[in-house]
Motif scaffolding. Structure first.
Motif, PDB file in Angstrom:
ATOM      1  N   LEU A  41       0.840  -1.212   0.000  1.00 23.18           N
ATOM      2  CA  LEU A  41       0.000   0.000   0.000  1.00 23.18           C
ATOM      3  C   LEU A  41       0.866   1.249   0.000  1.00 23.18           C
ATOM      4  O   LEU A  41       2.079   1.176   0.219  1.00 23.18           O
ATOM      5  N   ASN A  42       0.241   2.377  -0.242  1.00 18.84           N
ATOM      6  CA  ASN A  42       0.928   3.672  -0.236  1.00 18.84           C
ATOM      7  C   ASN A  42       1.467   3.992   1.167  1.00 18.84           C
ATOM      8  O   ASN A  42       0.788   3.727   2.164  1.00 18.84           O
ATOM      9  N   ASP A  43       2.650   4.585   1.235  1.00 17.86           N
ATOM     10  CA  ASP A  43       3.278   4.833   2.544  1.00 17.86           C
ATOM     11  C   ASP A  43       2.501   5.825   3.418  1.00 17.86           C
ATOM     12  O   ASP A  43       2.395   5.644   4.639  1.00 17.86           O
ATOM     13  N   ALA A  44       1.933   6.872   2.794  1.00 17.09           N
ATOM     14  CA  ALA A  44       1.175   7.836   3.602  1.00 17.09           C
ATOM     15  C   ALA A  44      -0.134   7.206   4.078  1.00 17.09           C
ATOM     16  O   ALA A  44      -0.577   7.456   5.212  1.00 17.09           O
ATOM     17  N   THR A  65      -4.634   9.405  -2.315  1.00 14.06           N
ATOM     18  CA  THR A  65      -5.091  10.767  -2.647  1.00 14.06           C
ATOM     19  C   THR A  65      -3.988  11.636  -3.263  1.00 14.06           C
ATOM     20  O   THR A  65      -4.286  12.545  -4.032  1.00 14.06           O
ATOM     21  N   GLU A  66      -2.709  11.394  -2.904  1.00 15.07           N
ATOM     22  CA  GLU A  66      -1.583  12.069  -3.589  1.00 15.07           C
ATOM     23  C   GLU A  66      -1.706  13.597  -3.617  1.00 15.07           C
ATOM     24  O   GLU A  66      -1.446  14.226  -4.653  1.00 15.07           O
ATOM     25  N   LEU A  67      -2.057  14.194  -2.494  1.00 13.09           N
ATOM     26  CA  LEU A  67      -2.231  15.649  -2.487  1.00 13.09           C
ATOM     27  C   LEU A  67      -0.897  16.405  -2.543  1.00 13.09           C
ATOM     28  O   LEU A  67      -0.877  17.616  -2.720  1.00 13.09           O
ATOM     29  N   GLY A  68       0.203  15.684  -2.427  1.00 11.21           N
ATOM     30  CA  GLY A  68       1.515  16.305  -2.605  1.00 11.21           C
ATOM     31  C   GLY A  68       1.758  16.686  -4.053  1.00 11.21           C
ATOM     32  O   GLY A  68       2.663  17.467  -4.361  1.00 11.21           O
ATOM     33  N   HIS A  69       0.962  16.129  -4.947  1.00  8.46           N
ATOM     34  CA  HIS A  69       1.160  16.419  -6.365  1.00  8.46           C
ATOM     35  C   HIS A  69       0.091  17.346  -6.932  1.00  8.46           C
ATOM     36  O   HIS A  69      -0.046  17.459  -8.153  1.00  8.46           O
ATOM     37  N   LEU A  70      -0.661  17.985  -6.046  1.00  5.36           N
ATOM     38  CA  LEU A  70      -1.552  19.043  -6.540  1.00  5.36           C
ATOM     39  C   LEU A  70      -0.677  20.096  -7.209  1.00  5.36           C
ATOM     40  O   LEU A  70       0.439  20.349  -6.749  1.00  5.36           O
ATOM     41  N   ALA A 121       3.121  20.538  -5.861  1.00  2.00           N
ATOM     42  CA  ALA A 121       3.138  21.115  -4.510  1.00  2.00           C
ATOM     43  C   ALA A 121       4.314  20.616  -3.684  1.00  2.00           C
ATOM     44  O   ALA A 121       4.898  21.377  -2.910  1.00  2.00           O
ATOM     45  N   GLU A 122       4.698  19.339  -3.839  1.00  2.00           N
ATOM     46  CA  GLU A 122       5.780  18.847  -2.971  1.00  2.00           C
ATOM     47  C   GLU A 122       7.122  19.483  -3.327  1.00  2.00           C
ATOM     48  O   GLU A 122       8.016  19.548  -2.498  1.00  2.00           O
ATOM     49  N   LEU A 123       7.251  19.991  -4.540  1.00  2.00           N
ATOM     50  CA  LEU A 123       8.499  20.688  -4.879  1.00  2.00           C
ATOM     51  C   LEU A 123       8.540  22.061  -4.204  1.00  2.00           C
ATOM     52  O   LEU A 123       9.602  22.620  -3.951  1.00  2.00           O
TER      53      LEU A 123
HETATM   54  C1  BGC Z   1       4.531  10.092  -3.544  1.00  2.00           C
HETATM   55  C2  BGC Z   1       3.493   9.561  -2.587  1.00  2.00           C
HETATM   56  C3  BGC Z   1       4.119   9.350  -1.225  1.00  2.00           C
HETATM   57  C4  BGC Z   1       4.826  10.600  -0.753  1.00  2.00           C
HETATM   58  C5  BGC Z   1       5.553  10.379   0.563  1.00  2.00           C
HETATM   59  C6  BGC Z   1       5.167  11.338  -2.971  1.00  2.00           C
HETATM   60  O1  BGC Z   1       6.138  11.827  -3.841  1.00  2.00           O
HETATM   61  O2  BGC Z   1       3.931  10.401  -4.791  1.00  2.00           O
HETATM   62  O3  BGC Z   1       2.951   8.353  -3.080  1.00  2.00           O
HETATM   63  O4  BGC Z   1       3.112   8.979  -0.323  1.00  2.00           O
HETATM   64  O5  BGC Z   1       5.771  11.034  -1.716  1.00  2.00           O
HETATM   65  O6  BGC Z   1       6.520   9.402   0.450  1.00  2.00           O
END
Ligand code: BGC
Length: 244
Positions: free
Chosen positions: A103-106, A149-154, A161-163
């Protein structure tokens, strides 16, 4: 009931057996640096080492930094592209002769917080954000997870967004205050999109939350995660439900 929880990250792979009734690790965690390149085969070799180290014959849950649907890894933001399209659930089930929950880590971290941690008593819409190398998100509505949900990539301020707001920017020259200001902008944007009742912030910030709390302001309540860097391991183990 027990399960081995494994958390595959961009720099380290961590594992420990977990007591599923208490949400506690049974031993110290084992950490092995993520091989570079972090291909599925190279990571699977590390998992072999970990399972041998713990002499583990029971249930296994494995969290990865990717969208995962039915065991199939669909994205790879902070891990080798070779993961995209791999049925990691099927690969690992064949390798270890038992069900392996991937599963996804978050989402895994969210399960840990939602079951035993900072979100356990919260009602309504709860959003957990993990702030580290990237930004991960886990969305719960009345305790039920909406996965991937991957809200870090909005898209935010013209970029991913995560950048703009990931905690790793602090180790790359941004001051902690500047980062907190960016984080607050991002939280307000997420709030405009989803109107959560509660925000739970995981990653390094949960260790020294007081240092940042004055700089963060949303309509949702904001609190630090409880399990810090243990959440992925605990949540991956919980996701198995103890099933082999
Ligand atoms: C990934 C997510 C992940 C997050 C934290 C992001 O870049 O797309 O799937 O949950 O990083 O590791």
């Amino acid at each position: 009931m027990e399960a081995l929880g494994i958390d595959v990250g961009g720099t380290g792979i961590k594992a420990a057996p977990v007591d599923l009734k208490k949400g506690k690790r049974l031993t110290k965690r084992l950490r092995i640096p993520t091989p570079q390149p972090s291909t599925p085969e190279a990571v699977y070799d590390v998992l072999d080492e970990m399972i041998a180290h713990f002499e583990w014959t029971g249930a296994i849950g494995c969290a990865v930094p990717s969208v995962v649907r039915g065991g199939v890894v669909c994205t790879a933001a902070n891990i080798d592209d070779g993961w995209i399209g791999r049925n990691a659930g099927a690969d690992l089930a064949q390798r270890y002769g038992r069900t392996v929950t991937v599963l996804n880590d978050a989402d895994a971290a969210g399960l840990a917080e939602n079951t035993f941690g900072a979100a356990a008593e919260l009602e309504g819409t709860v959003l957990l954000l993990t702030l580290g190398t990237g930004i991960g998100s886990a969305l719960f509505t009345d305790g039920v997870l909406v996965p991937n949900t991957e809200l870090g990539h909005l898209e935010f301020k013209g970029q991913d967004a995560e950048l703009y707001a990931a905690a790793r920017l602090v180790s790359r020259g941004l001051s902690e205050r500047e980062w907190a200001v960016r984080l607050n902008e991002y939280l307000n944007y997420v709030e405009d999109v989803l109107s959560p009742d509660h925000l739970v912030l995981g990653g390094g910030i949960s260790k020294n939350f007081d240092q940042y709390s004055d700089l963060l302001s949303t309509n949702a309540t904001i609190r630090p995660a409880r399990f810090r860097n243990r959440a992925g391991i605990i949540g991956a183990a919980l996701a198995t439900g103890g099933v082999t």
